[in-house]
Design a protein around this motif. Sequence first.
Motif, PDB file in Angstrom:
ATOM      1  N   LEU A 275       0.887  -1.165  -0.290  1.00  0.00           N
ATOM      2  CA  LEU A 275       0.055   0.011   0.009  1.00  0.00           C
ATOM      3  C   LEU A 275       0.775   1.309  -0.138  1.00  0.00           C
ATOM      4  O   LEU A 275       0.445   2.144  -0.807  1.00  0.00           O
ATOM      5  CB  LEU A 275      -1.117  -0.113   1.280  1.00  0.00           C
ATOM      6  N   ALA A 276       1.882   1.326   0.793  1.00  0.00           N
ATOM      7  CA  ALA A 276       2.979   2.428   0.846  1.00  0.00           C
ATOM      8  C   ALA A 276       3.266   2.874  -0.449  1.00  0.00           C
ATOM      9  O   ALA A 276       3.874   3.764  -0.959  1.00  0.00           O
ATOM     10  CB  ALA A 276       3.888   2.330   1.778  1.00  0.00           C
ATOM     11  N   ASP A 277       3.761   1.552  -1.334  1.00  0.00           N
ATOM     12  CA  ASP A 277       4.484   1.759  -2.425  1.00  0.00           C
ATOM     13  C   ASP A 277       3.462   2.295  -3.410  1.00  0.00           C
ATOM     14  O   ASP A 277       3.948   3.108  -4.463  1.00  0.00           O
ATOM     15  CB  ASP A 277       4.794   0.513  -3.022  1.00  0.00           C
TER      16      ASP A 277
ATOM     17  N   ALA B  83      -5.464   9.308  -4.453  1.00  0.00           N
ATOM     18  CA  ALA B  83      -5.972  10.922  -4.443  1.00  0.00           C
ATOM     19  C   ALA B  83      -5.190  11.599  -3.322  1.00  0.00           C
ATOM     20  O   ALA B  83      -5.334  12.723  -3.271  1.00  0.00           O
ATOM     21  CB  ALA B  83      -7.435  10.703  -3.952  1.00  0.00           C
ATOM     22  N   ARG B  84      -4.802  10.923  -2.148  1.00  0.00           N
ATOM     23  CA  ARG B  84      -4.019  11.659  -1.155  1.00  0.00           C
ATOM     24  C   ARG B  84      -4.898  12.523  -0.300  1.00  0.00           C
ATOM     25  O   ARG B  84      -4.376  13.659  -0.059  1.00  0.00           O
ATOM     26  CB  ARG B  84      -2.798  12.085  -1.624  1.00  0.00           C
ATOM     27  N   ALA B  85      -6.226  12.247  -0.072  1.00  0.00           N
ATOM     28  CA  ALA B  85      -7.111  12.953   0.553  1.00  0.00           C
ATOM     29  C   ALA B  85      -7.042  12.882   2.041  1.00  0.00           C
ATOM     30  O   ALA B  85      -7.256  11.708   2.667  1.00  0.00           O
ATOM     31  CB  ALA B  85      -8.582  12.765   0.186  1.00  0.00           C
TER      32      ALA B  85
ATOM     33  N   GLN C 216      -5.202   2.505 -12.857  1.00  0.00           N
ATOM     34  CA  GLN C 216      -6.676   3.013 -12.528  1.00  0.00           C
ATOM     35  C   GLN C 216      -7.252   3.700 -13.911  1.00  0.00           C
ATOM     36  O   GLN C 216      -8.510   3.325 -14.326  1.00  0.00           O
ATOM     37  CB  GLN C 216      -6.499   4.152 -11.502  1.00  0.00           C
ATOM     38  N   GLU C 217      -6.517   4.378 -14.545  1.00  0.00           N
ATOM     39  CA  GLU C 217      -6.853   4.886 -15.973  1.00  0.00           C
ATOM     40  C   GLU C 217      -7.415   3.894 -17.104  1.00  0.00           C
ATOM     41  O   GLU C 217      -8.181   3.946 -17.449  1.00  0.00           O
ATOM     42  CB  GLU C 217      -6.019   5.884 -16.419  1.00  0.00           C
TER      43      GLU C 217
ATOM     44  N   ALA D  95      -8.614   0.017  -1.303  1.00  0.00           N
ATOM     45  CA  ALA D  95      -7.961   1.396  -0.682  1.00  0.00           C
ATOM     46  C   ALA D  95      -7.051   1.939  -1.737  1.00  0.00           C
ATOM     47  O   ALA D  95      -6.843   3.212  -1.468  1.00  0.00           O
ATOM     48  CB  ALA D  95      -7.134   0.709   0.328  1.00  0.00           C
ATOM     49  N   LEU D  96      -6.693   1.600  -2.832  1.00  0.00           N
ATOM     50  CA  LEU D  96      -5.844   2.151  -3.871  1.00  0.00           C
ATOM     51  C   LEU D  96      -6.117   3.449  -4.258  1.00  0.00           C
ATOM     52  O   LEU D  96      -5.565   4.648  -4.345  1.00  0.00           O
ATOM     53  CB  LEU D  96      -5.644   1.213  -4.985  1.00  0.00           C
ATOM     54  N   PRO D  97      -7.666   3.634  -4.674  1.00  0.00           N
ATOM     55  CA  PRO D  97      -7.836   5.092  -5.303  1.00  0.00           C
ATOM     56  C   PRO D  97      -7.919   6.091  -4.189  1.00  0.00           C
ATOM     57  O   PRO D  97      -7.386   7.270  -4.535  1.00  0.00           O
ATOM     58  CB  PRO D  97      -9.475   4.861  -5.731  1.00  0.00           C
TER      59      PRO D  97
END
Length: 197
Positions: A89-91, A163-165, A104-105, A157-159
């Motif tokens: 996940l951190a990667d 997004a780093r929200a 994702q795109e 969790a990835l999106p």
Amino acid sequence: MAFVRNQDRRQRLQDAAIEVLAGQGGRGLTHRAVDTAADVPPGTAKNYFPTRQAVLRAVAERCVELYGEVPRPVPADRETLAALMGALLADGAGPGRTRLLAYQELQAEAARLPWLADLVDGIAAADFAAFEQAQRAAGLPVTPARATAVTLALHAALPHLLARAPRTMAATGLDDPRQFARDLLDAVYGPDEPLAR
């Protein structure tokens, strides 16, 4: 020797296309943008990938290659599994962010392009088998439903990581990926379940 150079340039163009797709989205993925990102003469990307479909295919194929290069050590126990999941996940939020944004795109494009869906499906499908095996190796009492729940939660969790929200990250615990992984395993398996035999 020319073949090697051509393969090197092809990969360079694929990597540039990943950067473009990650940075500009599907609408920004043009031959010109790929040429610029790869720092090659105009028309080079079109020479290697004549159509937009060919560019998308090249990106998908390269994402599959890069995904295959991600190290996946076999966890010896639950804590090692949580550490492995947290590191993955951190990667995704760090060094692997560009690749995951492009992926994702690709998934969004695949919703409209069945041939692309077949290509990107291999990545997700491989995850289900790999994470189930990792949970078994860690000694957890795995069932297909539990293994699927863990993998789907990681994918979901990835999106949010991309997004780093900050509020969402804090609310979900994704601001600490390793703890998120521990909490996920606790939610699926219970904190005190005995090891499988």
